[in-house]
Motif scaffolding. Structure first.
Motif, mmCIF file in Angstrom:
data_model
loop_
_atom_site.group_PDB
_atom_site.id
_atom_site.type_symbol
_atom_site.label_atom_id
_atom_site.label_comp_id
_atom_site.label_asym_id
_atom_site.label_seq_id
_atom_site.Cartn_x
_atom_site.Cartn_y
_atom_site.Cartn_z
ATOM 1 N N THR A 37 0.495 -1.360 -0.206
ATOM 2 C CA THR A 37 0.230 -0.024 0.028
ATOM 3 C C THR A 37 1.292 1.549 -0.272
ATOM 4 O O THR A 37 1.423 1.350 0.128
ATOM 5 N N TYR A 38 -0.264 2.254 -0.551
ATOM 6 C CA TYR A 38 0.852 3.690 -0.419
ATOM 7 C C TYR A 38 -0.424 4.577 -0.324
ATOM 8 O O TYR A 38 -1.126 5.459 -0.618
ATOM 9 N N ARG A 39 0.983 5.311 0.396
ATOM 10 C CA ARG A 39 -0.740 6.527 0.883
ATOM 11 C C ARG A 39 0.332 8.052 0.451
ATOM 12 O O ARG A 39 -1.133 8.753 0.521
ATOM 13 N N THR A 40 1.323 8.570 -0.670
ATOM 14 C CA THR A 40 1.257 9.457 -1.131
ATOM 15 C C THR A 40 1.274 8.914 -2.854
ATOM 16 O O THR A 40 1.871 8.564 -3.419
ATOM 17 N N GLN A 41 0.719 9.991 -3.341
ATOM 18 C CA GLN A 41 0.901 10.354 -4.895
ATOM 19 C C GLN A 41 2.098 9.563 -5.656
ATOM 20 O O GLN A 41 2.515 8.434 -6.757
ATOM 21 N N PRO A 42 2.828 10.893 -5.386
ATOM 22 C CA PRO A 42 4.047 10.650 -5.668
ATOM 23 C C PRO A 42 5.009 8.744 -5.505
ATOM 24 O O PRO A 42 6.211 7.894 -6.245
#
Length: 414
Positions: free
Chosen positions: A141-146
C-alpha cells in the motif's frame, strides 16, 4: 541415542531440513531448547514471499539515509549506543547493496524464491494443514501519490520475473478492502505469494509430520555440541545424542556454534517486534498489507490482526520495547480501526542477516560432517522448505536443484 544426522534448531529451517532428510532415508534427531516454532519462526508476518525477487538492500540515496539517520522512522530504528558495534557490518551491507552486487544477490536468491510456494505446498499437503494457508496474495500500500507512481513505474523492472500482480487505484483498492480508511491512495496486489494465519502452528504441523514418520524431536542445548573422532554429540533431556553429521539451523543463535569452531561468518541481527490487536465491531481486513512508506505489516492471524514492525538495530539481548511498535501503530490506525492490544507485551524476534543478502547453506569448509543452514534474514518462513531441500540434497549426494555455490560459507574466507 545414535542417528545419521542431528539438526540443531527446530524453527522452519531446521524442521524443513529434517523432513527432507527423513524423506531420503536418513534417521534424524531434531534438537531445540524449546518446542518447534517457538523462536524466530514464531513471530513473523506470515508471508510466503514469492514476489520478493529483489533482496532487502541498504538504501543508497543520500535522502533515504538521512531520513533513517534522524531515527524517527517507523520502518527502521537504531539504538545510538549500539550503532558503533554494528557500523562495520552496516558498511559491508551498504557496499553489497550497490546496483551491481545487488543484481548478483537477486540472481543468486531467485531459484530459492521461485521454489518457495511449491515447496511449502508439498509439505502443507503432507502435513494436512491447508487450513493455515491463504492463497490470495498480499497488498503493498501507498499513502502518497509520488511514492505510488514511482512504485508503479518501477514494475517494468521486474517484468522478466513473470510475477502476477494487479495495480490498484484508490477505487479498486477500497473495493477489495472496503473496511479500510482513506489513508491509502492505491496499492499493488501481489498474487503469487501465499500467507499463513499462524506461522508457529505451521512449523508445529511440519514437526508433527516429522515425528509421525518416525523422526525424533528432543529438547537439548546446542551449546553442548562436541566432536569425538567421527561422531558429533549433543546433550539432550533424554541423554546424549550422536551422529556422523550435524546441521546447524539455529537462525540468530547459529553463531554460538560456528564462532566456537573458528568460522568468521558476518552474521548480524535485525530485531523486529509484533503485537496482536482486536478489531472493532464492523472492521475487517481481508489481505495482509505491507505499508511501503511506513515499513510495517498488518496480517490477519488466528489470534487477531498482527502488526509486525520493520528493522531495529539494538543489542539482541536487550528487552523488547514499544518504541517502533508505537510509531507504526499510529500509521496503522489511519488505515484500519484497530481495537485493543491482545498481547501483554510485544513479542521480540531476531532476524539472522548476512551482508550479501543470502544465507549460508552447505558444508562447513573445515569440519567433516558439519553443515550450515542459516542467515535467511526476513525470509526464513518463505525459504525454509526450499533451503531444507537444497541442504538435504547436498548431504545425501543428490544432484541439487539449485547451484549451491552462492550460499557457501567459503565465500567469507571461512
Amino acid at each position: 541415542m545414535r542417528f545419521d544426522t542431528i539438526i540443531l534448531g527446530a524453527g522452519i529451517i531446521g524442521v524443513s531440513t529434517a523432513l527432507h532428510l527423513q524423506a531420503r532415508g536418513r534417521s534424524v534427531c531434531l534438537v531445540d531448547r524449546s518446542e518447534p516454532g517457538e523462536g524466530t519462526s514464531f513471530g513473523n508476518a506470515g508471508l510466503v514471499e514469492r514476489s520478493s525477487v529483489i533482496p532487502y538492500s541498504f538504501p543508497r540515496r543520500l535522502s533515504e539515509v538521512a531520513k533513517y539517520a534522524l531515527n524517527r522512522s517507523p520502518a527502521m530504528r537504531y539504538d545510538p549506543l549500539y550503532l558503533p558495534r554494528i557500523a562495520p557490518w552496516l558498511f559491508r551491507y551498504w557496499r553489497e547493496s550497490s546496483p551491481e552486487r545487488l543484481a548478483i544477490a537477486a540472481k543468486s536468491m531467485l531459484p530459492l524464491v521461485e521454489a518457495s510456494v511449491t515447496e511449502h505446498d508439498f509439505l502443507v499437503e503432507q502435513a494436512g494443514c491447508a487450513d493455515l494457508i491463504r492463497a490470495h496474495g498480499w497488498i503493498e500500500t501507498y499513502r502518497t501519490q509520488p511514492a505510488f507512481e514511482k512504485a508503479v513505474s518501477e514494475l517494468k523492472e521486474i517484468e522478466p520475473y513473470g510475477l502476477r500482480f494487479e495495480v490498484l487505484d484508490n477505487a479498486n483498492f477500497h473495493k477489495l478492502e472496503p473496511g479500510l480508511g482513506g489513508a491509502v491512495l492505491g496499492g499493488i496486489h501481489w498474487l503469487d505469494p501465499k500467507t499463513v494465519t499462524d506461522p508457529a502452528a505451521l512449523v508445529k504441523a511440519y514437526a508433527g509430520l516429522f515425528e509421525a514418520r518416525g523422526g525424533s524431536f528432543v529438547k537439548g542445548d546446542a551449546a553442548t555440541l562436541g566432536h569425538d573422532r567421527d561422531l558429533w554429540m549433543v546433550e539432550t533431556a533424554e541423554g546424549p545424542a550422536s551422529a556422523k553429521e550435524v546441521a546447524v539451523a539455529l537462525g540468530p543463535q547459529s553463531s554460538l556454534i560456528f564462532q566456537r569452531l573458528g568460522y568468521r561468518i558476518p552474521l548480524a541481527i535485525k530485531r523486529g517486534h509484533h503485537m496482536h490487536y482486536a478489531l472493532d465491531e464492523g472492521a475487517e481486513l481481508g489481505h495482509s498489507l505491507v505499508d511501503a512508506e511506513a515499513g510495517y505489516v498488518l496480517s490477519p492471524m488466528r489470534r487477531g490482526i498482527r502488526l509486525t514492525t520493520g528493522i531495529e538495530f539494538a543489542p539482541p539481548a536487550a528487552p523488547a520495547n514499544t518504541i517502533q511498535l508505537d510509531r507504526a501503530e499510529r500509521f496503522a490506525r489511519q488505515i484500519l480501526t484497530l481495537g485493543r492490544r491482545l498481547d501483554e507485551k510485544p513479542w521480540l524476534g531476531l532476524r539472522p542477516c548476512l551482508p550479501d543478502m543470502r544465507p549460508v547453506i552447505g558444508a562447513a569448509p573445515r569440519h567433516e560432517g558439519l553443515w550450515f543452514n542459516f542467515g535467511h534474514a526476513h525470509h526464513g518462513l518463505t525459504l525454509g522448505p526450499a533451503s531444507g531441500r537444497l541442504l538435504s540434497e547436498l548431504m545425501t549426494g543428490e544432484k541439487p536443484f539449485v547451484d549451491p555455490a552462492p550460499y557457501s560459507a567459503a565465500r567469507f574466507g571461512s
